[in-house]
Design a protein around this motif. Structure first.
Motif, PDB file in Angstrom:
ATOM      1  N   ASP A 205       0.850  -1.180   0.000  1.00 24.02           N
ATOM      2  CA  ASP A 205       0.000   0.000   0.000  1.00 24.02           C
ATOM      3  C   ASP A 205       0.889   1.233   0.000  1.00 24.02           C
ATOM      4  N   THR A 206       0.274   2.387  -0.157  1.00 21.54           N
ATOM      5  CA  THR A 206       1.030   3.640  -0.193  1.00 21.54           C
ATOM      6  C   THR A 206       1.701   3.906   1.146  1.00 21.54           C
ATOM      7  N   ASN A 207       2.941   4.333   1.076  1.00 17.45           N
ATOM      8  CA  ASN A 207       3.686   4.742   2.242  1.00 17.45           C
ATOM      9  C   ASN A 207       3.032   6.008   2.816  1.00 17.45           C
ATOM     10  N   VAL A 208       2.710   6.024   4.103  1.00 20.77           N
ATOM     11  CA  VAL A 208       1.993   7.159   4.671  1.00 20.77           C
ATOM     12  C   VAL A 208       2.747   7.752   5.846  1.00 20.77           C
ATOM     13  N   ARG A 209       2.348   8.936   6.219  1.00 19.44           N
ATOM     14  CA  ARG A 209       3.005   9.666   7.306  1.00 19.44           C
ATOM     15  C   ARG A 209       2.542   9.210   8.680  1.00 19.44           C
ATOM     16  N   THR A 210       1.250   8.927   8.827  1.00 22.92           N
ATOM     17  CA  THR A 210       0.682   8.611  10.132  1.00 22.92           C
ATOM     18  C   THR A 210      -0.122   7.328  10.035  1.00 22.92           C
ATOM     19  N   GLU A 211       0.099   6.419  10.950  1.00 22.06           N
ATOM     20  CA  GLU A 211      -0.606   5.148  10.941  1.00 22.06           C
ATOM     21  C   GLU A 211      -2.116   5.371  11.005  1.00 22.06           C
ATOM     22  N   SER A 398       1.712  31.361   3.642  1.00 23.39           N
ATOM     23  CA  SER A 398       2.162  30.115   3.032  1.00 23.39           C
ATOM     24  C   SER A 398       1.660  29.020   3.946  1.00 23.39           C
ATOM     25  N   ASN A 399       1.691  27.787   3.509  1.00 26.91           N
ATOM     26  CA  ASN A 399       1.209  26.757   4.416  1.00 26.91           C
ATOM     27  C   ASN A 399       1.663  25.375   4.002  1.00 26.91           C
ATOM     28  N   SER A 400       1.868  24.555   5.001  1.00 29.55           N
ATOM     29  CA  SER A 400       2.043  23.115   4.850  1.00 29.55           C
ATOM     30  C   SER A 400       1.246  22.506   5.983  1.00 29.55           C
ATOM     31  N   GLN A 401       1.037  21.203   5.933  1.00 24.69           N
ATOM     32  CA  GLN A 401       0.280  20.601   7.018  1.00 24.69           C
ATOM     33  C   GLN A 401       0.818  19.244   7.409  1.00 24.69           C
ATOM     34  N   TYR A 402       0.687  18.958   8.685  1.00 29.51           N
ATOM     35  CA  TYR A 402       0.965  17.632   9.222  1.00 29.51           C
ATOM     36  C   TYR A 402      -0.350  17.159   9.833  1.00 29.51           C
ATOM     37  N   VAL A 403      -0.765  15.932   9.505  1.00 30.47           N
ATOM     38  CA  VAL A 403      -2.037  15.406   9.971  1.00 30.47           C
ATOM     39  C   VAL A 403      -1.769  14.231  10.909  1.00 30.47           C
ATOM     40  N   SER A 404      -2.140  14.390  12.164  1.00 29.79           N
ATOM     41  CA  SER A 404      -2.019  13.299  13.129  1.00 29.79           C
ATOM     42  C   SER A 404      -3.314  12.489  13.098  1.00 29.79           C
ATOM     43  N   ALA A 405      -3.467  11.586  14.051  1.00 29.57           N
ATOM     44  CA  ALA A 405      -4.660  10.740  14.071  1.00 29.57           C
ATOM     45  C   ALA A 405      -5.916  11.507  14.453  1.00 29.57           C
ATOM     46  N   ILE A 408      -5.243  18.369  12.593  1.00 36.13           N
ATOM     47  CA  ILE A 408      -4.531  18.915  11.442  1.00 36.13           C
ATOM     48  C   ILE A 408      -3.709  20.089  11.952  1.00 36.13           C
ATOM     49  N   TYR A 409      -2.411  20.044  11.732  1.00 33.92           N
ATOM     50  CA  TYR A 409      -1.529  21.148  12.124  1.00 33.92           C
ATOM     51  C   TYR A 409      -1.099  21.885  10.866  1.00 33.92           C
ATOM     52  N   VAL A 410      -1.553  23.121  10.728  1.00 34.01           N
ATOM     53  CA  VAL A 410      -1.183  23.961   9.587  1.00 34.01           C
ATOM     54  C   VAL A 410       0.002  24.806  10.042  1.00 34.01           C
ATOM     55  N   TYR A 411       1.146  24.640   9.383  1.00 29.83           N
ATOM     56  CA  TYR A 411       2.325  25.386   9.820  1.00 29.83           C
ATOM     57  C   TYR A 411       2.901  26.209   8.685  1.00 29.83           C
ATOM     58  N   GLU A 412       3.522  27.326   9.073  1.00 30.88           N
ATOM     59  CA  GLU A 412       4.142  28.234   8.121  1.00 30.88           C
ATOM     60  C   GLU A 412       5.555  28.548   8.583  1.00 30.88           C
ATOM     61  N   ASN A 413       6.512  28.360   7.710  1.00 30.82           N
ATOM     62  CA  ASN A 413       7.864  28.855   7.944  1.00 30.82           C
ATOM     63  C   ASN A 413       7.894  30.307   7.500  1.00 30.82           C
ATOM     64  N   ALA A 414       8.327  31.207   8.374  1.00 33.15           N
ATOM     65  CA  ALA A 414       8.275  32.633   8.026  1.00 33.15           C
ATOM     66  C   ALA A 414       9.583  33.311   8.379  1.00 33.15           C
ATOM     67  N   SER A 459       7.572  17.843   7.313  1.00 31.21           N
ATOM     68  CA  SER A 459       6.564  17.411   8.283  1.00 31.21           C
ATOM     69  C   SER A 459       7.063  16.334   9.235  1.00 31.21           C
ATOM     70  N   PHE A 460       8.208  15.718   8.932  1.00 36.52           N
ATOM     71  CA  PHE A 460       8.758  14.750   9.874  1.00 36.52           C
ATOM     72  C   PHE A 460       9.408  15.433  11.069  1.00 36.52           C
ATOM     73  N   SER A 461       9.593  16.734  10.961  1.00 32.67           N
ATOM     74  CA  SER A 461      10.165  17.493  12.070  1.00 32.67           C
ATOM     75  C   SER A 461       9.099  17.989  13.034  1.00 32.67           C
ATOM     76  N   ILE A 462       7.851  17.590  12.824  1.00 38.61           N
ATOM     77  CA  ILE A 462       6.751  17.956  13.709  1.00 38.61           C
ATOM     78  C   ILE A 462       5.914  16.708  13.926  1.00 38.61           C
ATOM     79  N   ASP A 463       5.551  16.436  15.201  1.00 36.72           N
ATOM     80  CA  ASP A 463       4.885  15.175  15.504  1.00 36.72           C
ATOM     81  C   ASP A 463       4.068  15.316  16.789  1.00 36.72           C
ATOM     82  N   GLU A 464       2.917  14.650  16.784  1.00 39.89           N
ATOM     83  CA  GLU A 464       2.048  14.635  17.968  1.00 39.89           C
ATOM     84  C   GLU A 464       2.087  13.257  18.624  1.00 39.89           C
TER      85      GLU A 464
END
Length: 701
Positions: A205-211, A398-405, A408-414, A459-464
């Motif tokens: 299956d597709t490799n995913v970020r969060t189980e 600007s925006n990127s997101q990390y999605v935990s279980a 949704i964490y919307v983060y911006e590098n500024a 997004s691997f540098s941010i985790d819940e």
């Protein structure tokens, strides 16, 4: 068009009628130029590493993934100006070729007068911990106007020169965050919030970020068929893989000439995510580009030979990413206002979901005063995929997101370059704004927001984990020429309300984070300058995180991935410690059974290889502990697909290295079904027998 304007246009037409467009500026030539630039970029990967001199101020050091000032190369800029001019003379604006083009259009919003006192958008301004919803559309419009005023002042401070913001690294784009593929059940339990989709017994299956949080991709399988995005981006080919003789048996075609980005296949349905350019006709009959919208079109594929559309739903903007959790699809698109606004023209700067304008109370205002785009989030029940359940629009620069279980964490590098523009000096180490939006059964709710020093690599540098949000950040300073002068790294731990409860500062001076991975109460991250320090962080006491170990080896790992109990896989580049020259890609297995004493169990160097798609898209990796398969493609003289296995006694073994066929922009994927391994790239599929990895079949679609 007025009479005088019409006369001018006729004069231009007469004056240019006999002027041939140079071959170098024709669309096909420009496309070839861009393709060549992409190839050149791959070649320069190792050169950029070589250019990292011993001095921390080396301008060639890889920039962190935040925003930087960058001049547009004049040759390419001239091409785009000429092409844009041609489009305007023809009476039709040219649509952007990707999301970045659309974002740039937002600067067209009317700015405040020169003597106005628009609120500052200084990233150093403290922010409220609460996410604020708009009370009126006027509040929303004010954010765009403030952004335009800031850009105008920045341009004026630079003598009228145009300043381009460098987009985040590929890792931060719609692209998707990186992955853990199949780990053992013990590892999955230990990993907590980070794991990848564990393959079933008979197919990957597709490799995913969060189980438990599925992701779309360009290749999928249901165990009997391969679903493959084609180079045209308008078709998904369906290949029968029930026996050794592969054959194309059907196609999924997007409606209204939609450009397919990626898709899901689940329970007899294909959920196809596509972008559609919107064109409107002016009163004088001129066609004008009016932005884009992303569409989710659902197909019944129970009869894979004859897919049937079940309907679609749309939302404003360019597709960025998506997640599928517990029967609900969460869609993310980036929407930038496509053209300048009239004084009382509200409609263009409010995004739409399922044809309806997003209500002002569903628009989250930015932590700072300005914004130039939206992240539009909509949820859909897969049992009724033509109706939305909920929607939010998040105003941002600007925006990127990390999605935990569950969030949704919307983060911006500024970074703020106002000090640089005004004084010629800059000591801006960056900051990240993070907004937390809870999700459950399709419902979305803003929870909290915070600001953290530094920038995130990806997004691997941010985790819940257990309600705590952990971040590994890099702080960099820049001189007046835009060259990095110093850097350091930090670890931050935030509670459920995004209040900081613990941190570590001053880590790895003059280096920056290249990769990170969190496993429950333990985190690993790699920094790089001349060697590859792999740091281990104990996060069991959130208020007192501790560095408990480090391992330094030549080179660096761009991608980290769990490989069963006590093992951590790294894929990166091998670098000579003395000369700084890259020797090729390297695959490393780390023994992390004792986090305080990490050891290099084995390393395999792929000589002559200079990069991999895995470095920017974790879904390009296929990693299965159950099958003992590590697969990815790399670039040398030709793109090659590599397969490794690992044994504690024998170490890493390269068991396949086959050239990848298929002349296409579509990425390469490895897939297995039963005892057959497939290498897929656009219109070409090749199959191999797992174990011997002898060629079985191939097909051109």
């Amino acid at each position: 068009m007025t009479r005088s304007e019409d006369e001018i246009m006729k004069a231009i037409d007469e004056a240019t009628r006999d002027i041939a467009v140079p071959e170098a500026l024709r669309p096909q030539a420009i496309e070839e130029l861009l393709e060549a630039a992409q190839a050149e970029e791959r070649v320069q990967v190792h050169e950029r590493v070589q250019a990292q001199e011993h001095s921390p101020s080396a301008a060639a050091r890889r920039a962190s993934s935040g925003w930087r000032r960058r001049a547009l190369p004049w040759g390419i800029a001239a091409c785009f100006v000429l092409l844009a001019g041609a489009g305007l003379v023809a009476g039709r604006a040219l649509p952007p070729s990707n999301g970045a083009g659309e974002n740039a259009a937002s600067a067209g919003l009317g700015a405040a007068d020169d003597d106005s006192e628009a609120p500052t958008a200084d990233p150093d301004t403290p922010i409220d911990s609460r996410i604020t919803a708009a009370e009126s559309y006027d509040q929303v419009r004010h954010c765009f106007e403030t952004y335009a005023a800031e850009q105008e002042r920045l341009s004026a401070s630079n003598g009228g020169a145009i300043v381009f913001d460098e987009a985040p690294a590929a890792k931060d784009m719609a692209v998707p965050e990186s992955a853990d593929a199949a780990g053992s059940s013990a590892q999955s339990a230990r990993s907590g919030s980070t794991a990848s989709a564990v393959p079933t017994a008979d197919h990957s299956d597709t490799n995913v970020r969060t189980e438990g949080v599925d992701e779309a991709d360009i290749v999928k399988t249901d165990g009997e068929h391969l679903f493959i995005l084609q180079d045209s981006a308008t078709e998904i080919a369906v290949v029968d893989a029930t026996d050794d003789a592969m054959r194309k048996v059907g196609s999924i075609v997007a409606s209204d000439q939609g450009q397919i980005a990626e898709f899901y296949v689940r329970d007899g349905k294909a959920f196809v995510l596509a972008n559609v350019s919107l064109v409107r006709t002016d009163e004088d009959g001129t066609e004008v580009y009016g932005g884009s919208e992303m569409r989710l079109e659902t197909f019944d594929v129970t009869d894979a030979r004859n897919p049937k559309s079940l309907g679609l739903v749309s939302q404003s903007g360019w597709y960025q990413s998506s997640r599928l959790v517990d029967g609900y699809l969460y869609l993310f698109s980036t929407y930038a206002v496509p053209y300048a606004l009239e004084e009382d023209d509200i409609e263009p700067f409010i995004p739409r979901v399922a044809g309806q304008a997003v209500a002002c109370q569903d628009i989250y205002l930015p932590p700072l005063a300005s914004a130039n785009q939206y992240l539009v989030i909509a949820s859909i029940n897969v049992d009724d995929p033509t109706q939305t359940v909920d929607q939010k629009a998040v105003l941002s620069d600007s925006n990127s997101q990390y999605v935990s279980a569950g969030n949704i964490y919307v983060y911006e590098n500024a970074r703020s370059f106002m000090p640089l523009a005004r004084s010629g000096e800059a000591d801006d180490q960056g900051r990240i704004t993070v907004r937390k939006i809870a999700y459950h059964d399709g419902k979305l709710e803003g929870v909290a927001q915070a600001k953290v020093s530094g920038t995130l690599n990806d997004s691997f540098s941010i985790d819940e984990h257990e309600g705590m949000l952990r971040l590994v950040t890099t702080l960099s300073s820049w001189d007046a020429e835009g060259a990095q002068t110093t850097s350091t790294n930090e670890v931050h731990v935030l509670d459920e309300n995004l209040e900081e409860v613990g941190s570590i500062t001053g880590l790895a001076e003059d280096e920056r984070v290249y990769s990170a991975r969190f496993f429950g109460d333990t985190a690993y991250f790699v920094t790089f300058r001349e060697t590859d320090p792999l740091y281990t962080v104990d996060l069991s006491d959130p208020a007192n995180p501790q560095i408990i170990g480090s391992l330094k080896i030549p080179g660096f790992s761009e991608y980290l991935h769990p490989y069963g109990e006590g093992r951590l896989l790294g894929i990166g580049m091998d670098v000579d410690e003395e000369s700084g020259v890259t020797n090729g890609m390297k695959v490393t297995m780390f023994d992390v059974s004792d986090p305080a004493d990490v050891q290099e169990a084995d390393t395999f160097v792929i000589e002559g290889a200079y990069g991999s798609d895995v470095f920017s898209d974790y879904r390009a990796a296929l990693v299965s502990v159950e099958r003992n398969i590590i697969g990815f493609s790399g670039y040398a003289d030709r793109e090659t697909y590599y397969v490794f296995d690992y044994d504690d006694g024998e170490g890493l073994d390269q068991i396949m290295a086959e050239e990848v066929n298929g002349g296409t922009w579509v990425g390469t994927r490895g897939v297995f079904i039963d005892d057959t391994f497939y290498v897929v790239k656009g219109n070409a599929v090749e199959s191999y027998r797992i174990g011997t990895y002898e060629k079985v079949d191939d097909v051109l679609l």
